[in-house]
Design a protein around this motif. Sequence first.
Motif, mmCIF file in Angstrom:
data_model
loop_
_atom_site.group_PDB
_atom_site.id
_atom_site.type_symbol
_atom_site.label_atom_id
_atom_site.label_comp_id
_atom_site.label_asym_id
_atom_site.label_seq_id
_atom_site.Cartn_x
_atom_site.Cartn_y
_atom_site.Cartn_z
ATOM 1 N N ALA A 55 50.168 105.711 72.987
ATOM 2 C CA ALA A 55 51.482 105.508 72.390
ATOM 3 C C ALA A 55 51.430 104.290 71.477
ATOM 4 N N GLY A 56 52.084 104.409 70.337
ATOM 5 C CA GLY A 56 52.136 103.319 69.391
ATOM 6 C C GLY A 56 53.554 103.068 68.924
ATOM 7 N N ALA A 57 53.751 101.885 68.366
ATOM 8 C CA ALA A 57 55.082 101.457 67.927
ATOM 9 C C ALA A 57 55.135 101.354 66.417
ATOM 10 N N LEU A 58 56.147 101.976 65.822
ATOM 11 C CA LEU A 58 56.471 101.702 64.426
ATOM 12 C C LEU A 58 57.476 100.562 64.443
ATOM 13 N N ILE A 59 57.031 99.422 63.949
ATOM 14 C CA ILE A 59 57.891 98.251 63.785
ATOM 15 C C ILE A 59 57.778 97.858 62.324
ATOM 16 N N THR A 60 58.916 97.701 61.665
ATOM 17 C CA THR A 60 58.918 97.336 60.251
ATOM 18 C C THR A 60 59.671 96.031 60.052
ATOM 19 N N ASP A 61 59.464 95.440 58.889
ATOM 20 C CA ASP A 61 60.277 94.296 58.502
ATOM 21 C C ASP A 61 61.450 94.832 57.673
ATOM 22 N N ASN A 70 58.009 97.187 55.334
ATOM 23 C CA ASN A 70 56.583 97.026 55.601
ATOM 24 C C ASN A 70 56.302 97.288 57.076
ATOM 25 N N VAL A 71 55.109 97.789 57.369
ATOM 26 C CA VAL A 71 54.738 98.237 58.712
ATOM 27 C C VAL A 71 53.897 97.169 59.409
ATOM 28 N N LEU A 72 54.237 96.899 60.670
ATOM 29 C CA LEU A 72 53.487 95.934 61.471
ATOM 30 C C LEU A 72 52.231 96.584 62.027
ATOM 31 N N LEU A 73 51.092 95.951 61.759
ATOM 32 C CA LEU A 73 49.818 96.356 62.339
ATOM 33 C C LEU A 73 49.211 95.178 63.067
ATOM 34 N N LEU A 85 61.761 93.894 62.712
ATOM 35 C CA LEU A 85 61.644 92.457 62.982
ATOM 36 C C LEU A 85 61.825 91.702 61.677
ATOM 37 N N ASP A 86 62.595 90.627 61.719
ATOM 38 C CA ASP A 86 62.796 89.816 60.522
ATOM 39 C C ASP A 86 61.556 89.010 60.159
ATOM 40 N N SER A 87 60.778 88.617 61.176
ATOM 41 C CA SER A 87 59.576 87.816 60.931
ATOM 42 C C SER A 87 58.646 87.955 62.137
ATOM 43 N N LEU A 88 57.485 87.350 62.039
ATOM 44 C CA LEU A 88 56.526 87.362 63.147
ATOM 45 C C LEU A 88 56.652 86.121 64.031
ATOM 46 N N GLU A 89 57.694 85.316 63.790
ATOM 47 C CA GLU A 89 57.920 84.160 64.647
ATOM 48 C C GLU A 89 58.169 84.646 66.067
ATOM 49 N N GLY A 90 57.557 83.985 67.013
ATOM 50 C CA GLY A 90 57.733 84.365 68.409
ATOM 51 C C GLY A 90 56.704 85.363 68.909
ATOM 52 N N ILE A 91 55.868 85.875 68.004
ATOM 53 C CA ILE A 91 54.789 86.777 68.422
ATOM 54 C C ILE A 91 53.757 85.954 69.183
ATOM 55 N N ASP A 92 53.289 86.475 70.294
ATOM 56 C CA ASP A 92 52.292 85.789 71.113
ATOM 57 C C ASP A 92 51.114 86.736 71.318
ATOM 58 N N LEU A 93 50.082 86.594 70.479
ATOM 59 C CA LEU A 93 48.928 87.483 70.544
ATOM 60 C C LEU A 93 47.972 87.071 71.660
ATOM 61 N N PHE A 152 52.462 95.152 56.451
ATOM 62 C CA PHE A 152 51.786 95.668 55.267
ATOM 63 C C PHE A 152 52.611 96.782 54.641
ATOM 64 N N SER A 153 52.488 96.898 53.310
ATOM 65 C CA SER A 153 53.096 98.031 52.610
ATOM 66 C C SER A 153 52.371 99.308 53.055
ATOM 67 N N LEU A 154 52.980 100.461 52.791
ATOM 68 C CA LEU A 154 52.332 101.730 53.161
ATOM 69 C C LEU A 154 50.967 101.867 52.483
ATOM 70 N N GLU A 155 50.845 101.419 51.259
ATOM 71 C CA GLU A 155 49.550 101.474 50.568
ATOM 72 C C GLU A 155 48.515 100.620 51.295
ATOM 73 N N GLU A 156 48.911 99.410 51.682
ATOM 74 C CA GLU A 156 47.988 98.525 52.405
ATOM 75 C C GLU A 156 47.653 99.082 53.784
ATOM 76 N N VAL A 157 48.632 99.706 54.439
ATOM 77 C CA VAL A 157 48.394 100.333 55.746
ATOM 78 C C VAL A 157 47.300 101.383 55.601
ATOM 79 N N GLY A 158 47.381 102.185 54.540
ATOM 80 C CA GLY A 158 46.384 103.218 54.298
ATOM 81 C C GLY A 158 44.985 102.678 54.113
ATOM 82 N N GLN A 159 44.873 101.429 53.668
ATOM 83 C CA GLN A 159 43.565 100.793 53.474
ATOM 84 C C GLN A 159 43.028 100.172 54.761
ATOM 85 N N ARG A 160 43.899 99.920 55.728
ATOM 86 C CA ARG A 160 43.490 99.207 56.943
ATOM 87 C C ARG A 160 43.291 100.107 58.161
#
Length: 161
Positions: free
Chosen positions: A20-26, A30-33, A102-110, A121-129
Amino acid sequence: MTWTDPATWYANLPAFHAAAGALITDPAGNVLLVKPTYRDHWAFPGGYVEEAEYPHQACTREVREELGLVVAAGDLLVVDWAPAAGQRPRALIHFTFDCGTLDSLEGIDLPRQELEDAAFFSLEEVGQRLPVNVAPRAGAAIQARARQVPVYLANGAAVSA
């Protein structure tokens, strides 16, 4: 007609993995990867479904574990069936859920032992990654979110009924 014992019948059915994966956008769409430490490519936040766990629960758990965020897995956006490939000996069914904006990546804890980065990333950049067979999930998920209708993919390719 001879009936097969249920235990034998079930034991002989093909097995597959589920993830299962999450679609999270700003706000700009743009799509969070995330960038796993153990892969050369980026991925959607998410992971494998554990025993006795529903896919939407796995999505929520994985986002919490990977990003430190508590989100609700919303609408099912994409179901993608992928055949066995590479080191994965079984087919994979991947569920992509809408996990909001999400408005920003503040608070993300990797968890640095698992993920080295997270970015929008934009959809074009997502396609490259993303891997070639995974990249179509992003556009399909954006389309499904807009139309409020899930999309079915077969190894990344759209399937129409």
